[in-house]
Design an enzyme around this catalytic site. Sequence first.
Site, PDB file in Angstrom:
ATOM      1  N   ASP A 529      43.282  46.856  37.617  1.00 63.70           N
ATOM      2  CA  ASP A 529      42.501  47.732  38.489  1.00 63.70           C
ATOM      3  C   ASP A 529      42.382  47.054  39.860  1.00 63.70           C
ATOM      4  OD1 ASP A 529      40.573  49.177  39.832  1.00 63.70           O
ATOM      5  OD2 ASP A 529      39.173  49.290  38.144  1.00 63.70           O
ATOM      6  N   HIS A 530      43.102  47.584  40.822  1.00 64.84           N
ATOM      7  CA  HIS A 530      43.155  46.918  42.130  1.00 64.84           C
ATOM      8  C   HIS A 530      41.882  47.122  42.938  1.00 64.84           C
ATOM      9  CE1 HIS A 530      44.797  44.637  45.253  1.00 64.84           C
ATOM     10  NE2 HIS A 530      46.036  45.116  45.295  1.00 64.84           N
ATOM     11  N   ARG A 531      40.933  47.885  42.392  1.00 62.65           N
ATOM     12  CA  ARG A 531      39.627  47.962  43.049  1.00 62.65           C
ATOM     13  C   ARG A 531      38.802  46.750  42.665  1.00 62.65           C
ATOM     14  NH1 ARG A 531      37.323  53.111  40.352  1.00 62.65           N
ATOM     15  NH2 ARG A 531      37.942  51.760  38.644  1.00 62.65           N
TER      16      ARG A 531
END
Length: 557
Positions: A529-531
């Site tokens: 999850d690149h958040r």
Amino acid sequence: MAKQVIKVPDLGGADQVDVIEIAVAAGDTVAEEDALIVVEGDKASMDVPAPVAGKILSISVKEGDKVSEGDVIGEIEVEGEGQSDDDSAEEPAEEKSEAPEEAASEPAEEPSKEASSAGGEEKEEELKVPDLGGADAVDVIEISVSAGDEVEEGDALIVVEGDKASMDVPSSASGTIVSISVKEGDKVSTGDVIGKIKTLSAGESGGGEAAPAKSKSAESKPADAPAPAAASEAEAPQEAPKRDPHLERDLTVSAEVYAGPAVRKLARELGVTLNKVKPTGPRNRVTKDDLHAYIKEQVKKAESGSVGVGGGIGIAPMPEIDFSQFGPVNVEPMSKIHKLTAANMSRNWLNVPHVTQFDDADITELEDFRKAMKAEAEKRGVKLTPVPFLLKAAAAALREVPSFNVSLHNDGEHIVKKDYVHIGMAVDTPKGLMVPVIRDVDKKGLYELAEEATAMAIAARDGKLKPRDMQGACFTISSLGAIGGTGFTPIVNAPEVGILGVSKLAIRPEWNGKEFEPRKMLPLALSYDHRAVNGGDAGRFLTYLAGVLADVRRLLL
Ligand code: CAO
């Protein structure tokens, strides 16, 4: 064709209720029981149904009027053979009124019995469904309180909904809720126990009947049914906010939204969340027209492909395809698990900005070690596949790179750092994909993990996993190594931070500085999850994990 006057039926003792919606107009053809107008009192709203099928000749009330039982609200031309006169016209209303009146008289007695036995001490009382005005087995559509809540007499405990009316079931006494024994979706009838209350002072309590639904303008009638009780002019405008202070969650049908039963029913049938519909009715009531306008708007948006995202770059709806035009097909229902997986996958795919990073772990030595240990493992009754090594290596990497052992907080403004290492393991079952979670992987040995992984996979395939067995993972491993393939990009199981896709190991020539030698290479794909994390965290995590697999002695460090 005979004419018949239409009268307001039994209102369960309520008087002078507001007409809040006119659902038909002169000239409309209606079926028996179709809603003609919607009335609302203190505690409930209710459709006034057509007593017979026919054509509406006139409706003589308008929104804002007040009506009572027996009031004429219009005229209908009876369909088919006419029961002709006005006398017979009265029958439907009167017939219906008999049962509720009888029922309504019962609760009037019980509270007084209880009250007389009250001795001024604290006591526990049962909360019961009051007279439902003749309705039976109505749906519980909302639970407004929970154990421990302080309530005042008359506060809504639950909301029930029948075919023609929705209503609050109010508390019969002031006190502390001990328990609520029904849940949303249950069916209840008059007299059913719905919970218990500890009264602050038994002397003040009205007794065990949960819902005398006292009309605020008719205090002298505590036994009145909860069906529309009249609100005084002054009280009426405050009713909506007062209705349910506990309810702030997103419900398909929310009692916080002002809408009549017919509109609620239609909303349910259409799958519309009522609180998304802009109300235009009196006192912010959602009308049928509002619902239609909302649907029209949504359809228009969907057709123009602009649902959900601003700037016109939305998700275009899937075209409906009849596959049988291309050849023979067999359309089968999806399993519950399959449907759930499909919904979760879409949600995760659309919400989580995925990045997938690849690596190959050289597991030549690990495989030698695993094979050497296989016989011993079998003696212990466990199967030592690569999976327990993967679990152990992932746990070590989560500990080594704590910035990767995180989740994005619901509010989107915080990062949740975890000091535990629970890892999910994707299991392919005949009913669909299941992901049991192995807890505290970092604290367990290889044999223990092998045993637990096998037990979890068996439980998953036998459909024996409990909801808790599938909750709380920080990270998931999805191993397709036994099936094949050189690589795949797994979908993050949000709110977990990432997922490791493991493919089939392959023997490949690797350059050792002097020459090529055959090595057992395990393809790894890490989606994250690149958040929640950036590429640096993910890179460090995967490199460490691959390093541990390449040299399991590092697990000792
Ligand atoms: N490369 C080569 N062989 C592998 C391997 C790999 N990466 N991983 C396992 N194997 C071998 C095992 O060693 C075993 O061989 P032996 O019997 O000779 O030792 C064989 O494959 C079968 O293993 P298994 O399936 O019994 O056990 P496992 O521990 O490998 O896997 C489980 C357990 C539950 C992960 C697996 O059965 C499973 O369900 N995998 C599918 C997961 C899935 O569907 N993922 C996709 C999710 S997204 O749709």
